[in-house]
Design an enzyme around this catalytic site. Structure first.
Site, PDB file in Angstrom:
ATOM      1  N   CYS A 170      -2.638   2.717  -5.003  1.00 26.70           N
ATOM      2  CA  CYS A 170      -1.315   3.295  -4.735  1.00 26.70           C
ATOM      3  C   CYS A 170      -0.457   2.293  -3.958  1.00 26.70           C
ATOM      4  CB  CYS A 170      -1.506   4.581  -3.942  1.00 26.70           C
ATOM      5  SG  CYS A 170      -0.018   5.206  -3.146  1.00 26.70           S
ATOM      6  N   CYS A 199       0.930   3.486  -0.631  1.00 26.89           N
ATOM      7  CA  CYS A 199      -0.115   3.610   0.386  1.00 26.89           C
ATOM      8  C   CYS A 199      -0.397   2.263   1.044  1.00 26.89           C
ATOM      9  CB  CYS A 199      -1.396   4.163  -0.233  1.00 26.89           C
ATOM     10  SG  CYS A 199      -1.198   5.812  -0.947  1.00 26.89           S
TER      11      CYS A 199
END
Length: 129
Positions: A48, A51
């Site tokens: 991600c 993230c």
């Protein structure tokens, strides 16, 4: 009163483990937060992109968090997250729509995606109230 900072790490998108950890800490005097983030590979990088940007900001904010802070980190693998019927998305309590998401457990307060990469917003969420 004794204060302490604790971290509880839950890996691999374990919804049951998440519920167990919340149950364990929710009635304590700790400020309980949960970070839902993408799982990481052997080099520490998440699938991600948001993230990867947010995780170090959240770590920095935790360094100055109140001592009574408990954060449960749930790393969700990509396959689990892409399943629209996964427990994290379907839970009436969570209603996750994106990762990363940082939630103050027991409240409606949450930060999602790029908000998690803003130090001032993360610090506000972590503040002792």
């Amino acid at each position: 009163k004794q204060w302490y900072q604790r971290r509880v790490a839950i890996t691999a998108g374990g919804f049951t483990e998440y519920l167990r950890a919340v149950q364990q800490y929710k009635d304590s005097s700790l400020h309980l937060l949960t970070l839902f983030t993408g799982s990481v590979d052997s080099e520490g990088k998440s699938w991600c992109p948001d993230c990867n940007v947010a995780d170090p900001v959240i770590e920095e904010a935790l360094n100055s968090a109140p001592e009574c802070t408990c954060i449960i980190t749930v790393q969700i693998d990509r396959t689990t997250w892409k399943d629209r019927n996964n427990s994290f998305r379907k839970s009436e309590d969570l209603k996750l729509t994106s990762v990363p998401t940082l939630i103050k457990v027991g409240t409606d307060k949450r930060l999602v995606e790029s908000q998690c990469a803003k130090l001032s917003l993360v610090q506000m969420l972590l503040e002792d109230d």
